[in-house]
Design an enzyme around this catalytic site. Structure first.
Site, PDB file in Angstrom:
ATOM      1  CG  ASP A  46      -0.270   3.559  -8.525  1.00 18.43           C
ATOM      2  OD1 ASP A  46       0.356   4.633  -8.428  1.00 18.43           O
ATOM      3  OD2 ASP A  46       0.058   2.648  -9.307  1.00 18.43           O
ATOM      4  CE  LYS A  76       2.381   4.340 -11.445  1.00 12.14           C
ATOM      5  NZ  LYS A  76       1.260   3.396 -11.577  1.00 12.14           N
ATOM      6  CG  HIS A 109       4.673   4.050 -16.014  1.00 18.57           C
ATOM      7  ND1 HIS A 109       3.440   3.573 -16.375  1.00 18.57           N
ATOM      8  CD2 HIS A 109       5.131   3.176 -15.090  1.00 18.57           C
ATOM      9  CE1 HIS A 109       3.178   2.461 -15.701  1.00 18.57           C
ATOM     10  NE2 HIS A 109       4.194   2.205 -14.915  1.00 18.57           N
TER      11      HIS A 109
HETATM   12  N1  LIG Z   1       5.566   2.215 -11.562  1.00 22.15           N
HETATM   13  C1  LIG Z   1       5.729   1.007 -12.053  1.00 22.15           C
HETATM   14  O1  LIG Z   1       6.518   0.783 -12.997  1.00 22.15           O
HETATM   15  C2  LIG Z   1       4.974  -0.130 -11.430  1.00 22.15           C
HETATM   16  C3  LIG Z   1       5.358  -1.460 -11.713  1.00 22.15           C
HETATM   17  C4  LIG Z   1       4.647  -2.490 -11.079  1.00 22.15           C
HETATM   18  C5  LIG Z   1       3.611  -2.189 -10.200  1.00 22.15           C
HETATM   19  N2  LIG Z   1       3.241  -0.888  -9.973  1.00 22.15           N
HETATM   20  C6  LIG Z   1       2.111  -0.520  -9.060  1.00 22.15           C
HETATM   21  O2  LIG Z   1       2.209  -1.290  -7.863  1.00 22.15           O
HETATM   22  C7  LIG Z   1       1.022  -2.065  -7.715  1.00 22.15           C
HETATM   23  C8  LIG Z   1       1.296  -3.369  -6.987  1.00 22.15           C
HETATM   24  O3  LIG Z   1       2.262  -4.166  -7.620  1.00 22.15           O
HETATM   25  P1  LIG Z   1       1.920  -5.555  -8.306  1.00 22.15           P
HETATM   26  O4  LIG Z   1       0.599  -5.472  -8.934  1.00 22.15           O
HETATM   27  O5  LIG Z   1       3.084  -5.881  -9.150  1.00 22.15           O
HETATM   28  O6  LIG Z   1       1.953  -6.642  -7.183  1.00 22.15           O
HETATM   29  P2  LIG Z   1       1.780  -6.824  -5.580  1.00 22.15           P
HETATM   30  O7  LIG Z   1       0.816  -5.864  -5.027  1.00 22.15           O
HETATM   31  O8  LIG Z   1       3.150  -6.914  -5.024  1.00 22.15           O
HETATM   32  O9  LIG Z   1       1.165  -8.293  -5.579  1.00 22.15           O
HETATM   33  C9  LIG Z   1      -0.070  -8.566  -6.138  1.00 22.15           C
HETATM   34  C10 LIG Z   1      -0.317 -10.050  -5.991  1.00 22.15           C
HETATM   35  O10 LIG Z   1      -0.436 -10.390  -4.611  1.00 22.15           O
HETATM   36  C11 LIG Z   1      -1.694 -10.962  -4.374  1.00 22.15           C
HETATM   37  N3  LIG Z   1      -2.222 -10.456  -3.114  1.00 22.15           N
HETATM   38  C12 LIG Z   1      -2.329  -9.149  -2.722  1.00 22.15           C
HETATM   39  N4  LIG Z   1      -2.851  -9.075  -1.487  1.00 22.15           N
HETATM   40  C13 LIG Z   1      -3.092 -10.341  -1.096  1.00 22.15           C
HETATM   41  C14 LIG Z   1      -3.622 -10.908   0.089  1.00 22.15           C
HETATM   42  N5  LIG Z   1      -3.994 -10.156   1.110  1.00 22.15           N
HETATM   43  N6  LIG Z   1      -3.732 -12.262   0.164  1.00 22.15           N
HETATM   44  C15 LIG Z   1      -3.324 -13.038  -0.867  1.00 22.15           C
HETATM   45  N7  LIG Z   1      -2.811 -12.572  -1.997  1.00 22.15           N
HETATM   46  C16 LIG Z   1      -2.699 -11.236  -2.119  1.00 22.15           C
HETATM   47  C17 LIG Z   1      -2.582 -10.562  -5.527  1.00 22.15           C
HETATM   48  O11 LIG Z   1      -3.560 -11.550  -5.740  1.00 22.15           O
HETATM   49  P3  LIG Z   1      -5.109 -11.147  -5.975  1.00 22.15           P
HETATM   50  O12 LIG Z   1      -5.096 -10.192  -7.131  1.00 22.15           O
HETATM   51  O13 LIG Z   1      -5.734 -12.470  -6.250  1.00 22.15           O
HETATM   52  O14 LIG Z   1      -5.587 -10.529  -4.714  1.00 22.15           O
HETATM   53  C18 LIG Z   1      -1.567 -10.503  -6.683  1.00 22.15           C
HETATM   54  O15 LIG Z   1      -1.332 -11.789  -7.202  1.00 22.15           O
HETATM   55  C19 LIG Z   1       0.534  -2.237  -9.167  1.00 22.15           C
HETATM   56  O16 LIG Z   1      -0.788  -2.694  -9.232  1.00 22.15           O
HETATM   57  C20 LIG Z   1       0.757  -0.853  -9.688  1.00 22.15           C
HETATM   58  O17 LIG Z   1      -0.253   0.016  -9.233  1.00 22.15           O
HETATM   59  C21 LIG Z   1       3.920   0.135 -10.562  1.00 22.15           C
END
Ligand SMILES: NC(=O)c1ccc[n+]([C@@H]2O[C@H](COP(=O)([O-])OP(=O)(O)OC[C@H]3O[C@@H](n4cnc5c(N)ncnc54)[C@H](OP(=O)(O)O)[C@@H]3O)[C@@H](O)[C@H]2O)c1
Length: 284
Positions: A46, A76, A109
């Site tokens: 993604d 997006k 988006h």
């Molecule tokens: N459509 C939208 O408006 C929108 C908005 C926000 C997000 N998104 C999408 O959703 C994705 C995920 O959301 P997000 O990036 O906000 O956060 P998330 O996936 O909820 O959390 C990411 C965080 O969790 C940690 N983490 C993940 N797996 C882990 C594990 N197994 N052990 C320990 N720590 C872990 C990561 O650390 P490390 O990096 O150190 O592993 C990072 O700090 C985004 O990357 C994006 O693709 C879309």
């Protein structure tokens, strides 16, 4: 393995049930992250125009050793683009930047430009215009599926009232402690697959002691518990990491959370702020 499981979009296209999030993974390491993820078994990535890593993601996809047709890439359309002409150009730009003949799925988006996120104005006309550009790219075979992100009920209704291709997905903020039940249900009723972004609460859920206790009970990490939670709600989780150990951990979700614990997780104390990331519109 969850990496081998798929949902089917309303147009019959399969989409792997677990996607790798890439927000805040810089372009120079995005390619390596994609290659590592694919090696572990991920088949779904993604990204977004706004993440400035589409070219790195594209490079990773081309270099990962798995055939393009066996991979699923979502990007997006930038939230600020609310005209047909700009949307047409931006779709072509994503194809060019990623070096692809087609993109598996493209989402709008956000219904509102980020600077206006959460405000009253809903940009109905601009979203219909952007949607028309996505429909045409879909009909032309440039996009295999098209959908929405951050769309609330009135924004969805606006598209449904005038579209010729109905949206296939809605990607929304959904995680333990913040699960917008009505929006999920409405999106699903309208035939959309709901994708859960920030399934680990953008990392904030790692600080929750109640969650840590429950994860211990199941013998799993907090991220695994969070990802499993979204899957049990028929959502598609997109955990973000560039760390291969975390990628492996997040793909290891072959366990079941009891109904009772699912209820507890739904009602666990809501994240009050997302730390430094609270400045991002989606967490405001
Ligand atoms: N459509 C939208 O408006 C929108 C908005 C926000 C997000 N998104 C999408 O959703 C994705 C995920 O959301 P997000 O990036 O906000 O956060 P998330 O996936 O909820 O959390 C990411 C965080 O969790 C940690 N983490 C993940 N797996 C882990 C594990 N197994 N052990 C320990 N720590 C872990 C990561 O650390 P490390 O990096 O150190 O592993 C990072 O700090 C985004 O990357 C994006 O693709 C879309």
């Amino acid at each position: 393995m969850i990496t081998e499981e798929k949902y089917t979009l309303p147009n019959g296209i399969d989409i792997p049930k677990l996607g790798l999030g890439t927000w805040l993974i810089s372009n120079d390491i995005a390619g390596q992250a994609v290659k590592d993820a694919v090696k572990i078994g991920y088949r779904h990535i993604d990204t977004a125009q706004a993440y400035s890593n589409e070219s790195g993601v594209g490079e990773g996809i081309r270099a990962c050793g798995v055939k393009r047709e066996n991979l699923f890439v979502t990007t997006k359309l930038a939230a600020e683009i609310k005209s047909y002409k700009e949307a047409v150009a931006a779709i072509d730009m994503s194809l060019k930047t990623m070096g692809f003949d087609y993109i598996d799925m493209m989402l709008i988006h956000s219904p509102q430009p980020w600077a206006k996120f959460g405000e009253k104005e809903r940009f109905f006309e601009g979203n219909r215009d952007a949607w028309r550009a996505l429909e045409e790219a879909y009909q032309a075979g440039k996009l295999r599926a098209i959908g929405l992100s951050n769309f609330q009920k009135p924004d969805i209704d606006n598209i449904l009232a005038s579209c010729s291709v109905t949206p296939m997905a809605n990607q929304i903020l959904a995680h333990v402690s913040n699960t917008p039940k009505a929006l999920i249900q409405y999106s699903q009723e309208k035939g959309m697959l709901v994708e859960a972004y920030s399934p680990v609460g953008h990392g904030e859920l790692l600080k929750n002691e109640e969650l840590a206790e429950m994860a211990k009970k199941y013998g799993v990490s907090v991220p695994r518990l969070c990802i499993r939670y979204t899957l049990q709600l028929d959502l598609l989780p997109l955990p973000k990491t560039a760390n291969p150990d975390h990628m492996k951990d997040n793909a290891d979700v072959n366990f079941a959370i009891s109904e009772e614990d699912m209820e507890l997780l739904k009602n666990i104390e809501r994240i009050k702020d997302y730390g430094e990331s609270s400045v991002f519109p989606v967490y405001r």
